[in-house]
Enzyme design. Structure first.
Site, PDB file in Angstrom:
ATOM      1  N   SER A  24       0.823  -1.392  -0.077  1.00 12.95           N
ATOM      2  CA  SER A  24      -0.151  -0.121  -0.031  1.00 12.95           C
ATOM      3  C   SER A  24       0.936   1.287   0.303  1.00 12.95           C
ATOM      4  CB  SER A  24      -0.918   0.099   1.415  1.00 12.95           C
ATOM      5  OG  SER A  24      -1.777  -0.852   1.343  1.00 12.95           O
ATOM      6  N   ARG A  28       1.579   4.326  -3.102  1.00 11.96           N
ATOM      7  CA  ARG A  28       1.332   5.678  -2.923  1.00 11.96           C
ATOM      8  C   ARG A  28       2.515   6.572  -2.630  1.00 11.96           C
ATOM      9  NH1 ARG A  28      -2.475   2.620  -0.445  1.00 11.96           N
ATOM     10  NH2 ARG A  28      -4.541   3.385   0.500  1.00 11.96           N
ATOM     11  N   GLN A 170      -9.136   2.261  -0.096  1.00 17.88           N
ATOM     12  CA  GLN A 170      -8.948   2.594  -1.650  1.00 17.88           C
ATOM     13  C   GLN A 170      -9.941   3.483  -2.231  1.00 17.88           C
ATOM     14  OE1 GLN A 170      -9.113  -1.161  -3.733  1.00 17.88           O
ATOM     15  NE2 GLN A 170      -7.196  -1.749  -3.035  1.00 17.88           N
ATOM     16  N   ASP A 316      -6.824  -7.975   4.721  1.00 17.66           N
ATOM     17  CA  ASP A 316      -5.875  -8.761   3.696  1.00 17.66           C
ATOM     18  C   ASP A 316      -5.394 -10.208   4.502  1.00 17.66           C
ATOM     19  OD1 ASP A 316      -6.543  -7.085   1.785  1.00 17.66           O
ATOM     20  OD2 ASP A 316      -4.542  -6.039   2.204  1.00 17.66           O
ATOM     21  N   ARG A 389      -2.599 -14.129  -1.849  1.00 21.58           N
ATOM     22  CA  ARG A 389      -2.645 -14.395  -0.493  1.00 21.58           C
ATOM     23  C   ARG A 389      -3.333 -15.896  -0.257  1.00 21.58           C
ATOM     24  NH1 ARG A 389      -0.783  -9.697   1.317  1.00 21.58           N
ATOM     25  NH2 ARG A 389      -1.769  -7.669   0.280  1.00 21.58           N
TER      26      ARG A 389
END
Ligand code: S3P
Length: 429
Positions: A24, A28, A170, A316, A389
């Protein structure tokens, strides 16, 4: 497709390791470095496939990157000077690229078309399209659809106050990024806290942004100024190795320099509540983000209930938590996690299918799952559902199965954890 056969051994999980950079935060850093004025240096960047898609998108819009291992130099173009891409922008499998980029593209003075792979083209985009349209964005799919591929035409944006109907970082991030281009200020109000890396990073890049509880306000016509970003280790990747140590008797593992932002540490809270012995040392703040070393020592585990506000803090990690729960005494009930159905695959279905095939006692529910422990796991042939995952969860399960785990395809793991199997070898002693 690359089949992977994981053969059980009697090794314990031990040692000291650093996992790759946070996915993440890496996304960014690329986004903000690209639209900032000046040169941004990023270190410990995640060279995973999803983050590469974010780089590709900005390269197509004229941003220059210099890559040296996990260090990246970004020659930012400033907020309004990106150039119109010659072709359709491709987001691959990456939901974060898609959602956050829609926020940026909505503010740019040219038309773009965007697409993704088969899985991403099924994932909901209306959660981002609707608030962006409210701001004045012109985003349309084929024949009125609200999934990728999409066309984004220039529209003058105005700030809005938006109460998020979904608990999604998000969506929040897309609106805040669009807010940089709006004529006046934009406010986003969340139902419960979700990961706040966008807010920390916008501040570090000099944006005028103000947070007050669940509300975040950003001024319109904002500019960003280059800064250097050190990406912490990804707690979502660390979660797999931590779980390995939590389920293999006599293990003790340390993961160094991992991100411990409290919007992401639900997995640590769950491990502690289930009875794992966890120590956190060497904490410090880097770019507004808490990092530290996490040590886990194997202990017996107990089943717990996981629901409510903790869910966005571990969304997650639910696949690997489900595996953890198969090795806990008693029942673990996971609720309020319907969002799992909209990830890279329907993770409620995928997790229950894989763990059932491996011998677990698990049932899927509308918004979660119920896992009855403790059950020995046998092994078997499983699908990774083209979801990183799920593939990593199946691989970690093989640490305790009595027979082989045959995973149909391990290539998805490169999305978030390149080098996963080398690390797994390294900690099996
Ligand atoms: C992410 C937010 C979460 C998470 C995803 C990464 C982000 O998605 O599941 O892996 O970087 O903002 P949602 O916003 O859909 O909850």
């Amino acid at each position: 497709m690359a089949e992977k056969i994981l053969t059980p051994n009697n090794h314990i999980i031990s040692g000291v390791i650093e996992v790759p950079g946070d996915k993440s935060i890496s996304h960014r850093a690329i986004i903000m470095g690209s639209i900032a004025n000046g040169t941004t240096e990023v270190s410990n960047f995640l060279n995973g496939e999803d983050c590469m898609r974010t780089i590709d998108v900005f390269e197509s819009m004229g941003v220059k990157f210099e890559k040296n291992g996990t260090n990246i130099t970004i020659h930012g173009k400033g907020i309004k000077s990106l150039k119109k891409p010659a072709e359709e922008l491709y987001f691959g499998n990456s939901g974060t690229t898609a959602r956050l980029l829609l926020g940026v593209l909505a503010g740019l003075p040219f038309q773009t078309t965007v697409a993704g792979d088969e899985s991403l083209s099924k994932r909901p985009m209306n959660r981002v399209i609707l608030p962006l349209r409210e701001m004045g964005a012109r985003i349309n799919g084929k024949d009125g659809s609200e999934v990728l591929p999409l066309r984004i035409e220039h529209g003058q944006l105005t700030g809005i106050q938006y109460k998020l109907p979904v608990k999604s970082a998000q969506v929040k991030s897309a609106i805040l990024l669009a807010g940089l281009y709006a004529a006046n200020s934009t406010e986003v109000i969340e139902p419960t806290p979700t990961r706040d890396h966008t807010e920390h990073m916008l501040k570090a890049f000099g944006a005028d942004i103000e947070r007050n509880g669940l509300s975040t306000k950003i001024s319109g016509d904002n500019s960003l100024y280059a800064t250097n970003v050190t990406v912490p280790g990804d707690i979502s990747s660390a979660a797999f190795l931590l779980t390995g140590a939590a389920i293999v008797p006599n293990s003790r593992l340390t993961i160094r320099r991992v991100g411990l932002n409290e919007t992401r540490t639900g997995i640590i809270d769950v491990l502690i509540e289930m009875g794992s012995a966890i120590e956190i040392t060497n904490s410090s703040i880097v770019n507004g983000e808490l990092i530290g070393d996490v040590t886990i020592t194997y202990t017996k585990l107990r089943g717990i209930n996981i629901e409510g506000e903790i869910i966005p803090r571990l969304i997650d990690e639910i696949p690997i938590i489900a595996l953890l729960a198969t090795q806990a005494e008693g029942t673990t009930i996971i609720k309020d996690a319907e969002e799992l159905r909209y990830k890279e695959t329907d993770r409620i279905h995928a997790v229950t299918d894989v763990l059932t095939k491996l011998g677990a006692a698990i049932e899927g529910t509308a918004d979660g799952m119920i896992i009855h422990g403790k059950t020995p796991l046998s092994g078997g042939e499983v699908s990774g559902y083209h979801d990183h995952r799920i593939a990593m969860m199946a691989s970690i399960a093989s640490l305790i199965t009595t027979g082989e785990v045959v995973l149909d395809d391990d290539s998805s793991i490169n999305i978030s954890y390149p080098g996963f199997f080398q690390h797994l070898d390294q900690v099996q002693n």
